[in-house]
Design a protein around this motif. Structure first.
Motif, PDB file in Angstrom:
ATOM      1  N   ALA A 136       0.200  -4.685   5.584  1.00 53.24           N
ATOM      2  CA  ALA A 136       0.279  -3.263   5.268  1.00 53.24           C
ATOM      3  C   ALA A 136       1.150  -2.537   6.290  1.00 53.24           C
ATOM      4  O   ALA A 136       2.000  -1.705   5.927  1.00 53.24           O
ATOM      5  CB  ALA A 136      -1.115  -2.652   5.220  1.00 53.24           C
ATOM      6  N   ARG A 137       0.954  -2.848   7.548  1.00 52.06           N
ATOM      7  CA  ARG A 137       1.751  -2.203   8.589  1.00 52.06           C
ATOM      8  C   ARG A 137       3.232  -2.559   8.447  1.00 52.06           C
ATOM      9  O   ARG A 137       4.097  -1.698   8.621  1.00 52.06           O
ATOM     10  CB  ARG A 137       1.244  -2.619   9.965  1.00 52.06           C
ATOM     11  N   ASP A 138       3.503  -3.804   8.079  1.00 48.40           N
ATOM     12  CA  ASP A 138       4.897  -4.229   7.921  1.00 48.40           C
ATOM     13  C   ASP A 138       5.590  -3.453   6.805  1.00 48.40           C
ATOM     14  O   ASP A 138       6.732  -2.998   6.963  1.00 48.40           O
ATOM     15  CB  ASP A 138       4.968  -5.733   7.647  1.00 48.40           C
ATOM     16  N   GLY A 147       2.075   6.324   6.800  1.00 45.96           N
ATOM     17  CA  GLY A 147       0.732   5.784   6.854  1.00 45.96           C
ATOM     18  C   GLY A 147       0.315   5.130   5.563  1.00 45.96           C
ATOM     19  O   GLY A 147       1.120   4.948   4.629  1.00 45.96           O
ATOM     20  N   LEU A 148      -0.975   4.782   5.496  1.00 50.48           N
ATOM     21  CA  LEU A 148      -1.550   4.046   4.367  1.00 50.48           C
ATOM     22  C   LEU A 148      -2.779   4.770   3.862  1.00 50.48           C
ATOM     23  O   LEU A 148      -3.597   5.263   4.650  1.00 50.48           O
ATOM     24  CB  LEU A 148      -1.938   2.628   4.812  1.00 50.48           C
ATOM     25  N   ASP A 149      -2.907   4.815   2.544  1.00 48.59           N
ATOM     26  CA  ASP A 149      -4.087   5.383   1.888  1.00 48.59           C
ATOM     27  C   ASP A 149      -4.862   4.267   1.221  1.00 48.59           C
ATOM     28  O   ASP A 149      -4.304   3.481   0.449  1.00 48.59           O
ATOM     29  CB  ASP A 149      -3.666   6.431   0.847  1.00 48.59           C
ATOM     30  N   SER A 202      -7.272   1.283  11.522  1.00 49.26           N
ATOM     31  CA  SER A 202      -6.953   2.499  12.252  1.00 49.26           C
ATOM     32  C   SER A 202      -6.432   2.177  13.652  1.00 49.26           C
ATOM     33  O   SER A 202      -5.439   2.769  14.110  1.00 49.26           O
ATOM     34  CB  SER A 202      -8.187   3.394  12.348  1.00 49.26           C
ATOM     35  N   ALA A 203      -7.085   1.248  14.333  1.00 51.84           N
ATOM     36  CA  ALA A 203      -6.657   0.884  15.684  1.00 51.84           C
ATOM     37  C   ALA A 203      -5.238   0.321  15.673  1.00 51.84           C
ATOM     38  O   ALA A 203      -4.410   0.652  16.533  1.00 51.84           O
ATOM     39  CB  ALA A 203      -7.631  -0.122  16.290  1.00 51.84           C
ATOM     40  N   ALA A 204      -4.945  -0.524  14.693  1.00 50.51           N
ATOM     41  CA  ALA A 204      -3.606  -1.119  14.606  1.00 50.51           C
ATOM     42  C   ALA A 204      -2.561  -0.071  14.265  1.00 50.51           C
ATOM     43  O   ALA A 204      -1.452  -0.075  14.818  1.00 50.51           O
ATOM     44  CB  ALA A 204      -3.611  -2.239  13.570  1.00 50.51           C
ATOM     45  N   PHE A 205      -2.894   0.846  13.358  1.00 56.99           N
ATOM     46  CA  PHE A 205      -1.931   1.857  12.939  1.00 56.99           C
ATOM     47  C   PHE A 205      -1.699   2.904  14.023  1.00 56.99           C
ATOM     48  O   PHE A 205      -0.598   3.442  14.148  1.00 56.99           O
ATOM     49  CB  PHE A 205      -2.382   2.508  11.628  1.00 56.99           C
TER      50      PHE A 205
END
Length: 441
Positions: A136-138, A147-149, A202-205
């Motif tokens: 997802a982060r990639d 960001g991501l929802d 959340s921590a990774a983002f």
């Protein structure tokens, strides 16, 4: 005097930290990219997108999915997203609208590859969660999204007959709270797994200054899957799908308000099928009000009335026969976008129309509590009966006002491609989006 002044200033700073001044309200615009692929008047173009973005604080692009084999985030429409570069085209709009946050949403009832992949993702443990988070982060970073929802497709509450005499209503409540309507026997385990996934995501983002939001889809029992006090600090905001409480697919034999703001009293309705109940549920769990956005749909739900449904149209309407015929633009049985609904209202072009093109009778809600509805009784042959529950610009504005009074985060609009973005009805493009924005100012 000096020490007293410093004491007052210190106390003021403490109070400001405890009770932060609300920022400008959110207007979260969901964009279902399938609207770009529709034909004719229903096709949502990039030009339409740019007009809509003048009103939005966030744009949420839908939808990505989850690979059922390796739990990685993936495109569910590679031809549109990648081959036609639609994801990149939307992301490029950030240059013209730097004040808007662009997020990618995963799920949203669009991911039909495999039924339970979101539950399987929760159960996949640290390894599966890590693969999802990294993939997802990639993708988010690759397309320069903010960001991501998480709009996970989780098991829904079982549909049930919700009206009747006092005895049947009490039985419905009792079944709901004693477990007869449980659709996931392992929900407590899944709730803990969801909490872990959200915290790790959340921590990774946060390391990349990326946002994480949560969207709770309609008829997903949030108590089963979301430990609200434990996840609130890990989320930038939460969108509540406070609509589609009743639908012709889930409740084919009776029609009623699909998105009331408050409980509609009478006929022993279930008390939790309204915006206010759902919102209060999250507030009571100590979720900050400014992280909560109420959802408003730009479409209505349409039932087929029969001769046995009567001709008054007063809800609750019994003896309906499920979804009404699909609209020419929305092309989904039981669902009409706002332009289609508006054009069914009496106007010079349909004054003498008959059959399926005959105008409907519009019934307004002067209390602003339940929403408007429109109907057309079945004819002598039992055909062409129609009953629609919907939000219009007026009721959407009232819900936006509710969000302001409650000091909520704002409003999430589902979605901009179903608004009257061409101005077919009143020559006013995006009337629902505009009405919400003006009330949030």
């Amino acid at each position: 005097m000096t020490s007293s002044l410093w004491l007052s200033l210190s106390l003021s700073l403490v109070l400001l930290n405890q009770f932060p001044v609300n920022a400008a309200p959110n207007l979260v615009c969901f964009y279902d990219s399938r609207g770009y692929e529709r034909q004719g008047l229903a096709q949502f173009t990039m030009t339409d997108m740019q007009l809509a973005l003048q009103f939005c604080t966030h744009l949420i692009y839908g939808y990505a999915g989850v690979n059922a084999d390796n739990f990685e985030l993936q495109s569910i429409n590679k031809r549109l997203d990648f081959e036609q570069r639609h994801l990149a085209q939307v992301a490029q709009l950030k240059e013209s609208y730097p004040h808007i946050k662009f997020l990618l949403s995963v799920g949203g009832d669009a991911d039909t590859n495999e039924g339970n992949q979101y539950i399987h993702l929760l159960e996949s443990g640290q390894q599966g969660h890590k693969r999802f988070i990294e993939s997802a982060r990639d993708i988010v970073r690759r397309f320069n999204f903010d960001g991501l929802d998480l709009a996970f497709q989780l098991p829904r509450n079982k549909p049930r007959k919700v009206h009747g005499d006092v005895g049947s209503a009490w039985k419905s409540f009792k079944k709901f709270f004693t477990g007869d309507f449980i659709v996931d026997q392992d929900s407590e385990t899944h709730k803990a797994q969801m909490t872990g996934l959200i915290r790790d995501l959340s921590a990774a983002f946060q390391q990349n200054n990326l946002l994480v939001s949560l969207t709770v889809l309609p008829n997903v029992n949030s108590s089963w899957y979301y430990d609200a006090p434990s996840i609130a600090n890990s989320l930038d905001f939460i969108n509540l799908g406070t609509f589609d409480f009743l639908t012709p697919e889930r409740n084919p034999e009776e029609a009623d308000f699909s998105a009331p703001l408050y409980e509609a009293f009478g006929q022993n309705r279930l008390g939790h099928y309204n915006v206010n109940f759902q919102m209060e549920h999250w507030l009571l769990q100590r979720v900050p009000a400014n992280k909560l956005n109420i959802g408003i749909a730009t479409y209505g739900r349409a039932w087929k009335m029969t001769k046995d449904s009567g001709d008054s149209g007063d809800p609750v309407v019994h003896s309906t026969e499920g979804p009404a015929t699909a609209g020419a633009q929305s092309k989904k049985a039981g669902l009409l976008n706002w332009a289609e609904i508006c054009q069914l209202m009496p106007n010079p072009s349909n004054r003498n129309a008959q059959g399926p093109n005959a105008p409907v009778k519009r019934v307004l809600d002067p209390t602003k509590r339940y929403g408007s509805y429109a109907f057309r009784p079945a004819d002598d042959n039992g055909d062409h009966g129609l009953w629609i529950s919907y939000d219009d610009p007026d009721s959407a504005s009232s819900k936006a006002q509710y969000a302001r009074v409650k000091n909520l985060g704002g409003v999430a609009l589902f979605d901009i491609t179903q608004d009257d973005f061409r101005g077919q009805c009143t020559n006013d493009r995006f009337p629902m989006l505009r009405a919400i924005k003006y009330r949030l100012l």
